[in-house]
Design a protein around this motif. Structure first.
Motif, PDB file in Angstrom:
ATOM      1  N   TRP A 243       3.020   3.290   3.323  1.00  0.00           N
ATOM      2  CA  TRP A 243       2.846   1.841   3.425  1.00  0.00           C
ATOM      3  C   TRP A 243       3.731   1.286   4.553  1.00  0.00           C
ATOM      4  CZ3 TRP A 243       5.760  -1.858  -0.273  1.00  0.00           C
ATOM      5  CH2 TRP A 243       5.479  -3.178   0.048  1.00  0.00           C
ATOM      6  N   ASP A 244       4.996   1.704   4.579  1.00  0.00           N
ATOM      7  CA  ASP A 244       5.904   1.253   5.641  1.00  0.00           C
ATOM      8  C   ASP A 244       5.406   1.691   7.018  1.00  0.00           C
ATOM      9  OD1 ASP A 244       7.591  -0.014   3.854  1.00  0.00           O
ATOM     10  OD2 ASP A 244       9.057   1.622   3.812  1.00  0.00           O
ATOM     11  N   GLU A 245       4.937   2.931   7.099  1.00  0.00           N
ATOM     12  CA  GLU A 245       4.409   3.443   8.365  1.00  0.00           C
ATOM     13  C   GLU A 245       3.225   2.591   8.832  1.00  0.00           C
ATOM     14  OE1 GLU A 245       2.906   7.759  10.120  1.00  0.00           O
ATOM     15  OE2 GLU A 245       3.785   7.671   8.103  1.00  0.00           O
ATOM     16  N   ALA A 246       2.353   2.223   7.900  1.00  0.00           N
ATOM     17  CA  ALA A 246       1.176   1.429   8.248  1.00  0.00           C
ATOM     18  C   ALA A 246       1.563   0.017   8.680  1.00  0.00           C
ATOM     19  CB  ALA A 246       0.207   1.371   7.060  1.00  0.00           C
ATOM     20  N   LYS A 247       2.380  -0.660   7.898  1.00  0.00           N
ATOM     21  CA  LYS A 247       2.657  -2.065   8.208  1.00  0.00           C
ATOM     22  C   LYS A 247       3.474  -2.246   9.483  1.00  0.00           C
ATOM     23  CE  LYS A 247       6.566  -2.740   5.068  1.00  0.00           C
ATOM     24  NZ  LYS A 247       7.042  -3.412   3.874  1.00  0.00           N
ATOM     25  N   HIS A 248       4.143  -1.180   9.932  1.00  0.00           N
ATOM     26  CA  HIS A 248       4.920  -1.259  11.175  1.00  0.00           C
ATOM     27  C   HIS A 248       4.227  -0.589  12.357  1.00  0.00           C
ATOM     28  CE1 HIS A 248       8.179  -3.101   9.038  1.00  0.00           C
ATOM     29  NE2 HIS A 248       8.252  -2.096   8.195  1.00  0.00           N
ATOM     30  N   HIS A 249       3.045  -0.047  12.138  1.00  0.00           N
ATOM     31  CA  HIS A 249       2.321   0.616  13.224  1.00  0.00           C
ATOM     32  C   HIS A 249       2.058  -0.412  14.333  1.00  0.00           C
ATOM     33  CE1 HIS A 249      -0.827   2.670  15.433  1.00  0.00           C
ATOM     34  NE2 HIS A 249      -0.551   3.764  14.743  1.00  0.00           N
TER      35      HIS A 249
ATOM     36  N   LEU B 157      -8.076   1.225  12.694  1.00  0.00           N
ATOM     37  CA  LEU B 157      -7.379   0.716  13.878  1.00  0.00           C
ATOM     38  C   LEU B 157      -8.081   1.159  15.158  1.00  0.00           C
ATOM     39  CD1 LEU B 157      -3.565   1.193  13.121  1.00  0.00           C
ATOM     40  CD2 LEU B 157      -4.866  -0.940  13.122  1.00  0.00           C
ATOM     41  N   GLN B 158      -8.457   2.434  15.209  1.00  0.00           N
ATOM     42  CA  GLN B 158      -9.136   2.988  16.389  1.00  0.00           C
ATOM     43  C   GLN B 158     -10.439   2.236  16.668  1.00  0.00           C
ATOM     44  OE1 GLN B 158      -7.937   5.509  18.309  1.00  0.00           O
ATOM     45  NE2 GLN B 158      -9.679   5.455  19.694  1.00  0.00           N
ATOM     46  N   ALA B 159     -11.112   1.810  15.608  1.00  0.00           N
ATOM     47  CA  ALA B 159     -12.377   1.089  15.742  1.00  0.00           C
ATOM     48  C   ALA B 159     -12.158  -0.418  15.925  1.00  0.00           C
ATOM     49  CB  ALA B 159     -13.245   1.336  14.506  1.00  0.00           C
ATOM     50  N   ASN B 160     -10.897  -0.844  16.054  1.00  0.00           N
ATOM     51  CA  ASN B 160     -10.555  -2.270  16.141  1.00  0.00           C
ATOM     52  C   ASN B 160     -11.098  -3.053  14.949  1.00  0.00           C
ATOM     53  OD1 ASN B 160      -8.952  -2.457  18.520  1.00  0.00           O
ATOM     54  ND2 ASN B 160     -10.813  -1.963  19.665  1.00  0.00           N
ATOM     55  N   ASP B 161     -11.069  -2.430  13.784  1.00  0.00           N
ATOM     56  CA  ASP B 161     -11.515  -3.052  12.537  1.00  0.00           C
ATOM     57  C   ASP B 161     -10.263  -3.439  11.754  1.00  0.00           C
ATOM     58  OD1 ASP B 161     -12.524  -3.747  10.055  1.00  0.00           O
ATOM     59  OD2 ASP B 161     -13.934  -2.072   9.958  1.00  0.00           O
ATOM     60  N   PHE B 162      -9.703  -4.593  12.107  1.00  0.00           N
ATOM     61  CA  PHE B 162      -8.464  -5.014  11.474  1.00  0.00           C
ATOM     62  C   PHE B 162      -8.592  -5.149   9.962  1.00  0.00           C
ATOM     63  CE2 PHE B 162      -6.012  -8.397   9.515  1.00  0.00           C
ATOM     64  CZ  PHE B 162      -4.765  -7.810   9.577  1.00  0.00           C
ATOM     65  N   ILE B 163      -9.694  -5.698   9.492  1.00  0.00           N
ATOM     66  CA  ILE B 163      -9.836  -5.900   8.044  1.00  0.00           C
ATOM     67  C   ILE B 163      -9.765  -4.550   7.324  1.00  0.00           C
ATOM     68  CG2 ILE B 163     -11.303  -6.782   6.186  1.00  0.00           C
ATOM     69  CD1 ILE B 163     -12.407  -8.800   8.246  1.00  0.00           C
ATOM     70  N   GLY B 164     -10.443  -3.541   7.847  1.00  0.00           N
ATOM     71  CA  GLY B 164     -10.365  -2.212   7.249  1.00  0.00           C
ATOM     72  C   GLY B 164      -8.942  -1.683   7.249  1.00  0.00           C
ATOM     73  N   ALA B 165      -8.242  -1.858   8.372  1.00  0.00           N
ATOM     74  CA  ALA B 165      -6.858  -1.397   8.454  1.00  0.00           C
ATOM     75  C   ALA B 165      -5.983  -2.150   7.453  1.00  0.00           C
ATOM     76  CB  ALA B 165      -6.325  -1.569   9.872  1.00  0.00           C
TER      77      ALA B 165
END
Length: 163
Positions: A141-147, A67-75
Motif C-alpha cells: 500500500w505504501d509503495e503504491a501511494k508513493h509511486h 498506471l501504464q495504461a494511464n487509468d488512474f481510477i484503476g490504479a
C-alpha cells in the motif's frame, strides 16, 4: 469533493465515465466502483501471510498495469484494495472474527466506514498470522501511494475532475 454514494453503482461504468469518480477518503467506494471492483476483488485475500503476499503482489501488478495504461481510477482502486488488505487484516488480528464494533451498522450508514456511535468491542490477543498479513499489505500500500506515476496521475485527475 466527497465520495458520492448516491450514484447508481449497478449501472455506472467508471472506465467510461471517469468524471463521476471521486477519490474520497481512504477506501471509500472500494466495493462499489465497477468494472474495477470485479477485476481486483477476486485476487484480494489475507488469510495467511503467504496468501497475503501472493494477493498483494498480484494487486500491485494490476496497479502498475493501470498506471501504464494511464487509468488512474484503476490504479486508485488497486491502491484502495491494498489499503483494505492492511485494514481488514489488522481488524482480524485484533478482533477474532473481524467484528470490531458492538451492534449493527445504522441503516443510513451502510457502506460507510466508522463506528457510527457504536462501542468498540474488546480486543482479543493478537493473531500473529493476521498481523503479518497486515504488514505485507502495508508495504505494498505504501509503495503504491508513493509511486511517482500514481502521485502525478492523481494530481492530474483531481485537477481535471476534482477530489
Amino acid at each position: 469533493m466527497p465520495f458520492n454514494y448516491d450514484l447508481d453503482f449497478h449501472t455506472v461504468d467508471f472506465r467510461q465515465h471517469p468524471e463521476l469518480y471521486r477519490v474520497g477518503k481512504g477506501e471509500q467506494g472500494v466495493l462499489l466502483v465497477e468494472p474495477y471492483k470485479s477485476e481486483i476483488l477476486p485476487h484480494w485475500r489475507f488469510r495467511t501471510p503467504e496468501v497475503a503476499r501472493e494477493s498483494s503482489e498480484h494487486i500491485y501488478t494490476l496497479f502498475l498495469a493501470y498506471l501504464q495504461a494511464n487509468d488512474f481510477i484503476g490504479a486508485d482502486m488497486a491502491r484502495k484494495f491494498l489499503q483494505m488488505g492492511f485494514t481488514r487484516a489488522r481488524r482480524y488480528a485484533n478482533h477474532r472474527g473481524g467484528k470490531k464494533y458492538d451492534g449493527p451498522v445504522p441503516a443510513d450508514k451502510k457502506g460507510q466506514s466508522g463506528a457510527h456511535g457504536r462501542a468498540e468491542l474488546p480486543r482479543a490477543p493478537e493473531d500473529p498470522d493476521k498481523a503479518a498479513a497486515a504488514a505485507i499489505f502495508k508495504l505494498k500500500w505504501d509503495e503504491a501511494k508513493h509511486h511517482p506515476d500514481y502521485v502525478q496521475q492523481r494530481a492530474s485527475f483531481e485537477a481535471q475532475y476534482g477530489r
